[in-house]
Design an enzyme around this catalytic site. Structure first.
Site, PDB file in Angstrom:
ATOM      1  N   GLU A 105       0.868  -1.172   0.000  1.00  0.00           N
ATOM      2  CA  GLU A 105       0.000   0.000   0.000  1.00  0.00           C
ATOM      3  C   GLU A 105       0.903   1.219   0.000  1.00  0.00           C
ATOM      4  OE1 GLU A 105      -1.753  -0.912   3.665  1.00  0.00           O
ATOM      5  OE2 GLU A 105      -3.295  -2.201   2.810  1.00  0.00           O
ATOM      6  N   TYR A 117       7.515   2.002  -7.483  1.00  0.00           N
ATOM      7  CA  TYR A 117       6.851   0.706  -7.570  1.00  0.00           C
ATOM      8  C   TYR A 117       6.409   0.403  -9.000  1.00  0.00           C
ATOM      9  CZ  TYR A 117       6.957   1.110  -2.507  1.00  0.00           C
ATOM     10  OH  TYR A 117       7.367   1.261  -1.217  1.00  0.00           O
TER      11      TYR A 117
END
Length: 148
Positions: A105, A117
């Site tokens: 998250e 990411y």
């Protein structure tokens, strides 16, 4: 890059917590890190050749899935590839322990984290509305995943 990795121990927590307080608006506490170590989570330090802390990460493994709970790079080492190499290291370790997917998250406002990411191959798979405290407001969590 001149870095190596070491398992985080209880002796490292004070230094990690000091870094955490400088890096995050809602930092993990000493207790959070101690609990992660006691639970057997994979907690790794990224260290410069001289032993200086560059970053750290914590991964929880459950059956065949890994969750990246914390990936942090000290400010003076950001944008030098430390986050990328540390995340690759954590992904490799998770895969070696039979994880087939890693999830995480990231704050919706953390554009640099999302870019990192995404560069690593993570894809957005969902959102958790109002998940993070952001002062008196709440901030969404973007849920991302990658097949290992």
């Amino acid at each position: 890059m001149n870095l190596h990795y070491a398992a985080m121990t209880l002796a490292d927590i004070d230094q990690v917590v000091a870094a955490e307080r400088q890096l995050h608006p809602s930092p993990w506490t000493r207790g959070n890190f101690a609990d992660a170590l006691a639970a057997g989570y994979d907690a790794q330090l990224a260290l410069h050749a001289d032993g200086q802390l560059m970053g750290y990460g914590v991964v929880m493994l459950a059956v065949d899935e890994a969750e990246l709970l914390n990936l942090s790079v000290l400010t003076c080492f950001q944008r030098q590839g430390v986050g990328t190499t540390l995340c690759h290291h954590l992904m490799t370790r998770a895969k070696a322990r039979r994880a087939v997917r890693m999830m995480l998250e990231v704050r919706a406002g953390n554009i640099a984290g999302q870019a990192l990411y995404g560069h690593l191959g993570f894809s957005e798979i969902g959102r958790r509305r109002g998940y993070y405290a952001a002062g008196q407001q709440r901030e969404d969590a973007i849920v991302m995943a990658i097949n290992l």
